[in-house]
Each structure stands twice: as C-alpha cells, then as structure tokens.
Scaffold this active site. Sequence first.
Site, PDB file in Angstrom:
ATOM      1  N   GLY A 249       0.703  -1.335  -0.047  1.00 45.84           N
ATOM      2  CA  GLY A 249      -0.135   0.039  -0.220  1.00 45.84           C
ATOM      3  C   GLY A 249       0.782   1.227   0.171  1.00 45.84           C
ATOM      4  O   GLY A 249       0.235   2.310   0.049  1.00 45.84           O
ATOM      5  N   GLU A 291       3.952  -6.548   0.615  1.00 46.82           N
ATOM      6  CA  GLU A 291       3.239  -7.026  -0.565  1.00 46.82           C
ATOM      7  C   GLU A 291       3.006  -5.748  -1.323  1.00 46.82           C
ATOM      8  O   GLU A 291       2.061  -5.179  -1.387  1.00 46.82           O
ATOM      9  CB  GLU A 291       1.813  -7.273  -0.012  1.00 46.82           C
ATOM     10  N   PRO A 292       4.097  -5.118  -1.793  1.00 52.14           N
ATOM     11  CA  PRO A 292       3.806  -3.849  -2.778  1.00 52.14           C
ATOM     12  C   PRO A 292       3.423  -4.306  -4.155  1.00 52.14           C
ATOM     13  O   PRO A 292       3.822  -5.175  -4.672  1.00 52.14           O
ATOM     14  CB  PRO A 292       5.391  -3.394  -2.705  1.00 52.14           C
ATOM     15  N   GLY A 293       2.232  -3.306  -4.397  1.00 51.13           N
ATOM     16  CA  GLY A 293       1.749  -3.388  -5.686  1.00 51.13           C
ATOM     17  C   GLY A 293       2.163  -2.245  -6.516  1.00 51.13           C
ATOM     18  O   GLY A 293       2.840  -2.280  -7.597  1.00 51.13           O
ATOM     19  N   ARG A 331      -9.521   5.392 -12.696  1.00 52.06           N
ATOM     20  CA  ARG A 331      -9.167   6.210 -11.568  1.00 52.06           C
ATOM     21  C   ARG A 331      -9.584   7.560 -11.066  1.00 52.06           C
ATOM     22  O   ARG A 331     -10.056   7.997 -10.144  1.00 52.06           O
ATOM     23  CB  ARG A 331      -7.631   6.004 -11.200  1.00 52.06           C
ATOM     24  N   CYS A 361     -18.823   7.971 -22.920  1.00 55.30           N
ATOM     25  CA  CYS A 361     -20.140   8.658 -22.719  1.00 55.30           C
ATOM     26  C   CYS A 361     -20.409   8.938 -21.409  1.00 55.30           C
ATOM     27  O   CYS A 361     -21.413   8.270 -20.829  1.00 55.30           O
ATOM     28  CB  CYS A 361     -21.424   7.957 -23.427  1.00 55.30           C
ATOM     29  N   GLU A 362     -19.764   9.691 -20.560  1.00 51.70           N
ATOM     30  CA  GLU A 362     -19.806   9.810 -19.172  1.00 51.70           C
ATOM     31  C   GLU A 362     -19.202  11.186 -18.946  1.00 51.70           C
ATOM     32  O   GLU A 362     -17.945  11.317 -19.235  1.00 51.70           O
ATOM     33  CB  GLU A 362     -19.262   9.133 -18.283  1.00 51.70           C
ATOM     34  N   TYR A 390      -3.246  -0.061 -11.509  1.00 52.37           N
ATOM     35  CA  TYR A 390      -4.761   0.153 -11.461  1.00 52.37           C
ATOM     36  C   TYR A 390      -5.208   0.822 -12.509  1.00 52.37           C
ATOM     37  O   TYR A 390      -6.204   1.501 -12.262  1.00 52.37           O
ATOM     38  CB  TYR A 390      -5.113   0.645 -10.091  1.00 52.37           C
TER      39      TYR A 390
HETATM   40  C1  LIG Z   1      -4.072  -4.438  -2.978  1.00 56.14           C
HETATM   41  C2  LIG Z   1      -3.063  -5.185  -1.878  1.00 56.14           C
HETATM   42  C3  LIG Z   1      -1.873  -4.869  -1.932  1.00 56.14           C
HETATM   43  C4  LIG Z   1      -0.944  -4.071  -2.553  1.00 56.14           C
HETATM   44  O1  LIG Z   1      -1.530  -2.747  -2.547  1.00 56.14           O
HETATM   45  P1  LIG Z   1      -0.735  -1.570  -3.407  1.00 56.14           P
HETATM   46  O2  LIG Z   1      -1.363  -0.250  -3.099  1.00 56.14           O
HETATM   47  O3  LIG Z   1      -0.690  -1.806  -4.734  1.00 56.14           O
HETATM   48  O4  LIG Z   1       0.637  -1.629  -3.002  1.00 56.14           O
HETATM   49  C5  LIG Z   1      -1.378  -5.937  -0.886  1.00 56.14           C
HETATM   50  N1  LIG Z   1      -1.753  -6.726  -0.403  1.00 56.14           N
HETATM   51  C6  LIG Z   1      -3.030  -6.996  -0.296  1.00 56.14           C
HETATM   52  C7  LIG Z   1      -3.656  -7.954   0.520  1.00 56.14           C
HETATM   53  C8  LIG Z   1      -3.864  -6.181  -1.051  1.00 56.14           C
HETATM   54  O5  LIG Z   1      -5.316  -6.314  -1.278  1.00 56.14           O
END
Ligand SMILES: *Cc1c(COP(=O)(O)O)cnc(C)c1O
Length: 449
Positions: A249, A291-293, A331, A361-362, A390
């Site tokens: 996150g 858990e970085p995304g 987003r 169309c929004e 995202y």
């Molecule tokens: C979405 C999510 C993440 C990653 O969040 P980011 O904001 O993308 O880093 C990590 N762990 C869990 C369980 C998630 O649902």
Amino acid sequence: MPWPKTTTRDATGQLVIGGIPVPQLVAEFGTPLYIYDEATIRAQCGAYREALARHYPGPWRLVYAGKAYLSVGLLQLLAEEGMWLDVVSGGELQLALAAGFPPGRIILHGNNKSEDELRLALQARIGAVVVDNHYELDLLERLHRDTEQQLSVLVRVNPGVDAHTHAYRKTGHLDSKFGLLIETGDASRAVQRILGMPGLRLRGYHAHIGSQVFEVEPYALAVERLFDFAREMAAQFGVVPEEISPGGGLAIQYLPEDPVPDIDLFVRTVADTVQRAAREAGFPLPLLGLEPGRSIIGPAGIAVYRVGAIKEIPGVRRYVSVDGGMADNIRPALYQARYTAALANRDGPAVTRVTIVGKYCESGDVLVNDATLPEPRPGDLVAIAAAGAYCLAMASNYNLALRPAVILVREGQALLLQRRERIEDVLRREFGLHSSAATVAPVELPASP
Ligand SMILES: *Cc1c(COP(=O)(O)O)cnc(C)c1O
C-alpha cells in the site's frame, strides 16, 4: 518527478522512454498505448530488496500484488527479480500458472474466495492462502478433508488502523469488508479452527491497511496490533508466528508536488517495529512479508493518447479530448485520482490550462482536470505519468472500447506484452438467437470509395 526513470527529451523535443522516442512507439503500436520501462520496474524491486537486506536481519519475502497490473511478460520479469506473487482470484492464479510463475511463490487473497478458486489453489500447490473469514474455513474444511497435502495459511486480521487515504482505498479500519476482527473474537476463533484442521498449517498473521498510503506510522501501528494478537494466540494456544505481513500500500508520486514516498524509510519502520515487538514478545524473528503492488509497477508505466476534438468554452475551460479515457483508466472517476500530463511529440513552454477528457459517454470521463501544457492541437500525443498501476487492471469494454496494447521498453528495444484487443476478441463470446455456437464474425465492409 513522476515519470519513469529513463524518461528524457530528445533534441527535437520528443519524449523518450527506455531509449525510444514515444512517437516512434506510437507509429508502430498505435494509441492508446501503455508503455512500461523495465529499468524502473527492476529499480523498484531492487529498492525494496536492498532496504530489507539493510534493515531486517530475519528472513523476508517480497510479494508483488498482482492486482495492480498483471501480464505474462511482467510476471516472467518479476520471477527473475525473485519476487513472490499475490493473486486475488482464480483468473489471476491461472494467468500466473500460464506464465510459468513458480506456484510455491504464489499467495491467494480475497474476501470471498469461491470453492473453485480454493480448489485450484490446492491443486496448483500454491505457497499460501490468506484466510479472510469463517466461510472460507468452512470451504477449506470440506475441500481439504481427504488429502494428505498440507496447505500453508495466514490469518488476515483487521488491525483497526486508519490509513488516511481515500475511503475506497482503506482496508484496515474497523468498518471494512476485509479481514477477521480481533475485538469480536472472530480472529482468535479462526486460529483455533485452523489449529484443529490437520490439512492446514498456520504460518502467521497478515494485515493490509489500504493503498496509496503516504505515512509510515499506520504500518508501525498495524505491526504492533498483529503482535498483540500473536501474543494472545501464544498465550491461548501456544502458537508462535513464523511469519508476519503488514501487507502493501505504499504511495507513489502522481504529481510533481506530491511528497516522494521513501521505500527505505517504510521498510526500516516496519522492520524496526517487527524486531522490537518480537523481542518484547519473546518470539524468534518471524519471516517478514511485504506486498507492494502500486509502488513496484505504478511509476514504471505511462499511458499515451492522441488528441482529437478540442472544445473551448470561453471563460470556463478548454476540453481536450483524447482517444482513450475511463475504459482504460477509471481512477480519476473512481477516486478523484490526479495525474501529470505532458505532450509526447513535442516540447515547449507549458502555457495553457486544459481539461483532458476521454472519449466515453460519461461526463465523469476526465483524465486530468487541470493540466498545464503547450497549446495542444489535434494529432498531438498526450502522455500520462505514473499510469502503471490500477489502470489497465481495471480496464473495461465500456462503449465497446478495445483494450490498449502494452509494451515493455528496455535500452532501445520494445517488446509487445499485450497486443491491442480486436473486435474479434469481443465478438468471440457472442451468441446469436439462432446459433448454438459463438459464430458472430465482424462484418466485411467494402473498401472505402
Ligand atoms: C492491494 C493489496 C496489496 C497491494 O497494495 P498496493 O497499494 O498496490 O501496494 C497488498 N496486499 C493486499 C492484501 C492487497 O489487497
């Protein structure tokens, strides 16, 4: 600045990423186009790895949260980087397996995993399932009754921490659909049930407080709550966590004026808190999972659109319409997300304030509310920074938009990761009233006069 690390301008003012002028990529692949910079992806993975090696003496793992953006080529790159992978659905899991991602390095999340998804996870022998609720334990109990195979699980608890981000991006406050509550006894009952199920192996505890989080204190707080819970479980059931994960996150920069989130500070804060809490609890150092995304893939991607209609409303605003929008990036409409835009085919003093809108169309189909650009003209290319996370992951066929092509650039080379969607792809699942098979084909039209 929120652009990928290799971004420059050439002598003619064209935007260059990964050593290739963006207009050249557009000439080959068209617009809208998503471009990922390999050097930035690898640098973000490296920043997390180095920070963990520097600040955490125990074992650790880096898990890419695939829901931010997933494709076969990207997963192969991340596997090379030694990453693990979070998936949140059977579809994501199937894509990862198809990419040849090592199943033992995949973790399944989700607040409503189906029986089929859990069965797939068991069959594929994935690394772990993060248990989110008691219904899921009911399903696991039934599915897993007759097998010898051990499934590693973590318990996702709701730490009751407010992450100070957009309401739709918070997940760790009390009133959330995610995670087992400590206060109600749901979380400890889940631990007790798991310990009583021979097929499940309890690895530890997990929390995820939200996304696009700039502050690091909420993570320290979440780790403390996880350890408070772990100590209670140790007292009640004699079980010590082998693994702790405060999720992902961490924020990224979208606007030049946004603070620059510091991966090293984030990791150090979490690592220090885990070490202190483990010492106080008398536990050995657990494996620390992060858990970085967004912070892996977000800064590495840009979106490129072509400018079409321009509408001037004197004294009000100028609308610059581009050939994509909310179908490939929802987003701004979903979270009031803001972006940095620039012209990609030429440079010049940014003199005009415009609103960049999509073609769907929004009225809410706005990409950038207040972009400052050189005077835009039809045919110009607009690039949006930090579009790697995202955007495509939430893309739709709204207005029957076809999903954009995605390329990876590295040192002057462009690699197609995903071709542009074709009308045939969309028609493939259509059934006419009088056919028992999907035989609907695009209409052949005469060549233009
Ligand atoms: C979405 C999510 C993440 C990653 O969040 P980011 O904001 O993308 O880093 C990590 N762990 C869990 C369980 C998630 O649902």
